[in-house]
Design an enzyme around this catalytic site. Structure first.
Site, PDB file in Angstrom:
ATOM      1  N   SER A 275       0.947  -1.309   0.070  1.00 37.18           N
ATOM      2  CA  SER A 275      -0.094   0.063   0.050  1.00 37.18           C
ATOM      3  C   SER A 275       0.757   1.231  -0.106  1.00 37.18           C
ATOM      4  O   SER A 275       1.872   1.301  -0.643  1.00 37.18           O
ATOM      5  CB  SER A 275      -0.861  -0.028   1.113  1.00 37.18           C
ATOM      6  OG  SER A 275      -1.874   0.519   0.939  1.00 37.18           O
ATOM      7  N   HIS A 416      -7.467  -5.804  -0.351  1.00 29.09           N
ATOM      8  CA  HIS A 416      -6.372  -4.822   0.037  1.00 29.09           C
ATOM      9  C   HIS A 416      -5.615  -5.384   1.133  1.00 29.09           C
ATOM     10  O   HIS A 416      -6.029  -5.240   2.397  1.00 29.09           O
ATOM     11  CB  HIS A 416      -6.651  -3.587   0.084  1.00 29.09           C
ATOM     12  CG  HIS A 416      -5.741  -2.496   0.202  1.00 29.09           C
ATOM     13  ND1 HIS A 416      -4.825  -2.119  -0.871  1.00 29.09           N
ATOM     14  CD2 HIS A 416      -5.328  -1.814   1.447  1.00 29.09           C
ATOM     15  CE1 HIS A 416      -4.004  -1.116  -0.393  1.00 29.09           C
ATOM     16  NE2 HIS A 416      -4.188  -1.009   0.799  1.00 29.09           N
TER      17      HIS A 416
HETATM   18  C1  GTR Z   1      -5.425   4.409   1.635  1.00 22.38           C
HETATM   19  C2  GTR Z   1      -4.753   5.364   0.509  1.00 22.38           C
HETATM   20  C3  GTR Z   1      -4.018   4.420  -0.385  1.00 22.38           C
HETATM   21  C4  GTR Z   1      -3.114   3.638   0.344  1.00 22.38           C
HETATM   22  C5  GTR Z   1      -3.723   2.649   1.664  1.00 22.38           C
HETATM   23  C6  GTR Z   1      -2.709   2.313   2.682  1.00 22.38           C
HETATM   24  O1  GTR Z   1      -6.084   5.374   2.666  1.00 22.38           O
HETATM   25  O2  GTR Z   1      -5.633   6.245   0.046  1.00 22.38           O
HETATM   26  O3  GTR Z   1      -3.318   5.352  -1.221  1.00 22.38           O
HETATM   27  O4  GTR Z   1      -1.999   3.920   0.523  1.00 22.38           O
HETATM   28  O5  GTR Z   1      -4.352   4.055   2.290  1.00 22.38           O
HETATM   29  O6  GTR Z   1      -1.568   2.767   2.772  1.00 22.38           O
HETATM   30  O7  GTR Z   1      -3.093   1.686   3.571  1.00 22.38           O
END
Ligand code: GTR
Length: 435
Positions: A275, A416
């Site tokens: 992420s 995710h």
């Molecule tokens: C989210 C963000 C993403 C990603 C994620 C993370 O809120 O929009 O770009 O980086 O966080 O790092 O868990």
């Protein structure tokens, strides 16, 4: 350099304008913040050329890529997106604060190393947690990755120091008043396949990203930034490091340590991140070619996903939610993806000829899996200059069907996250390239 780009006043103005848009024009701002997930609504775009230099020269050889085009692209990413970092430190110290030859039921060696950035015990520092296979006969290849919650969250091992750094308060995360507690131990163990990594002959090194720069917008007063301010400077200039570049810089300082540790083969270090930390691993790999292999797990916008598709999270959205992640110059591209003088396939290409792996998750639409695939694929022409295949496939693969050429890619089922499936692919990919 365009004087506008280097003027902090211009950039602060842009930031204020984008903030005031959100604060004072609710209809417009909610429209701007509404994510698009419809492929048919992607604006027409053309990717900036990978193999034509700024002066119009066609790049046909490795030499022309390395001497002309690669430095041009790297400079653009530095000055317009992630920001420049101050490089290596002369006065840094590494102090092993704990070690054992018998961790994790005797299968691993453990070390905890404090990296004192200014050489003092009181100054800013990060702690590296290292697990190496106990059976190793010589220096081992290592995966290094930053973690979100502190080193103590990656395994239930009671000997891991509980991080003393600032943490975000989160329900059920064992963080109270921004400090980690014993209840946080092992909380993200599911994301770190420590046993499998060691069993397969690799070491794992990890660092809490907040040791380097706490992840909130405070005008860069905390973290390592203040160490580098000169002459009344109060914050980074508009082309200097945001938090992602700072975390990536921390990974390079870990690499400085690996170069001094005889149990690690520092020529075979894979940098991995998830992420926002996947954006970070990509930028670390681009900035520092000592990383032999680079892995982006679900890095999305600002990482592997193409900016110009503007699907899911967009440049405007990310700059608004996380104004400290990129350098101030990046704000001028809010809602103007087509005017960005680069796109993320060029970031992937900066790894060439080193192996690079981009991973997506099917339900992670916010990160635009297709845009992540396309970036990886469109980096291939640079790999071909080196006589390598690059991605070696035109079409996006089926779910859970990894492609492992010099560029690796998979989209796995699920959300995710980092899963055992992801780690198994990274280990297979590393076996193919680092063995
Ligand atoms: C989210 C963000 C993403 C990603 C994620 C993370 O809120 O929009 O770009 O980086 O966080 O790092 O868990």
């Amino acid at each position: 350099m365009n004087p506008l780009n280097s003027s902090p006043t211009f950039c602060s103005l842009l930031r204020i304008l984008s903030l005031s848009t959100i604060l004072t024009l609710p209809t417009l701002s909610s429209r701007a913040l509404d994510a698009n997930y419809d492929e048919s609504k992607i604006p027409a775009y053309e990717l900036p050329p990978l193999l034509i230099s700024e002066s119009g020269e066609k790049i046909k050889t490795v030499e022309a890529w390395e001497k002309t085009r690669r430095p041009e692209i790297l400079d653009l990413f530095r000055s317009q997106m992630y920001g420049k970092n101050p490089g290596r430190l002369a006065y840094m110290k590494f102090v092993t604060t704990e070690s054992t030859t018998s961790a994790l039921n005797g299968k691993s060696l453990r070390k905890q190393i404090s990296v004192r950035f200014d050489g003092t015990e009181e100054g800013p520092q990060m702690e590296i947690l290292l697990y190496l296979p106990a059976s190793a006969k010589g220096p081992v290849p290592v995966f290094v990755g930053l973690n979100f919650g502190g080193n103590h969250t990656i395994h239930s091992d009671p000997a891991i120091h509980i991080s003393k750094s600032w943490m975000r308060n989160r329900k059920d995360s064992g963080v109270i008043d921004h400090k980690a507690t014993e209840a946080a131990r092992g909380k993200s163990a599911g994301r770190w396949a420590v046993n499998e990594i060691n069993q397969r002959g690799y070491g794992l090194a990890t660092i809490y990203y907040g040791d380097i720069d706490p992840d909130f917008e405070d005008g860069f007063k905390n973290g390592v930034h203040a160490m580098f301010y000169r002459n009344e400077q109060k914050g980074p200039k508009s082309d200097e490091w945001g938090s992602i570049a700072t975390w990536a810089w921390g990974l390079s300082r870990a690499m400085d340590y690996f170069e001094t540790d005889a149990s690690i083969d520092h020529r075979r270090v894979a940098v991995m991140g998830h992420s926002r930390l996947g954006k970070t691993s990509l930028w670390a790999g681009a900035e520092d070619s000592r990383f032999a292999l680079v892995i982006s797990n679900d890095s999305g916008c600002g990482g592997a996903a193409l900016n110009r598709r503007a699907i899911g999270e967009t440049v405007h959205r990310i700059n608004t939610s996380f104004p400290h992640w990129f350098c101030d110059n990046f704000i001028q591209y809010n809602n103007k993806e087509n005017s960005i003088p680069f796109d993320q396939h060029q970031l992937i290409a900066l790894m060439a000829p080193r192996p690079v792996y981009v991973a997506s998750a099917e339900q992670d639409r916010w990160a635009d899996p297709k845009g992540e695939f396309l970036s990886a694929k469109h980096a291939s022409p640079v790999y071909r200059l080196y006589g390598k295949k690059g991605m070696g496939q035109e079409e996006m693969p089926q779910v859970n069907q990894p492609i492992h050429n010099q560029i690796g890619y998979h989209i796995r089922s699920g959300k995710h996250n980092v899963t055992d499936f992801d780690w198994t692919q990274y280990l297979n990919f590393a076996d193919q390239h680092l063995r």
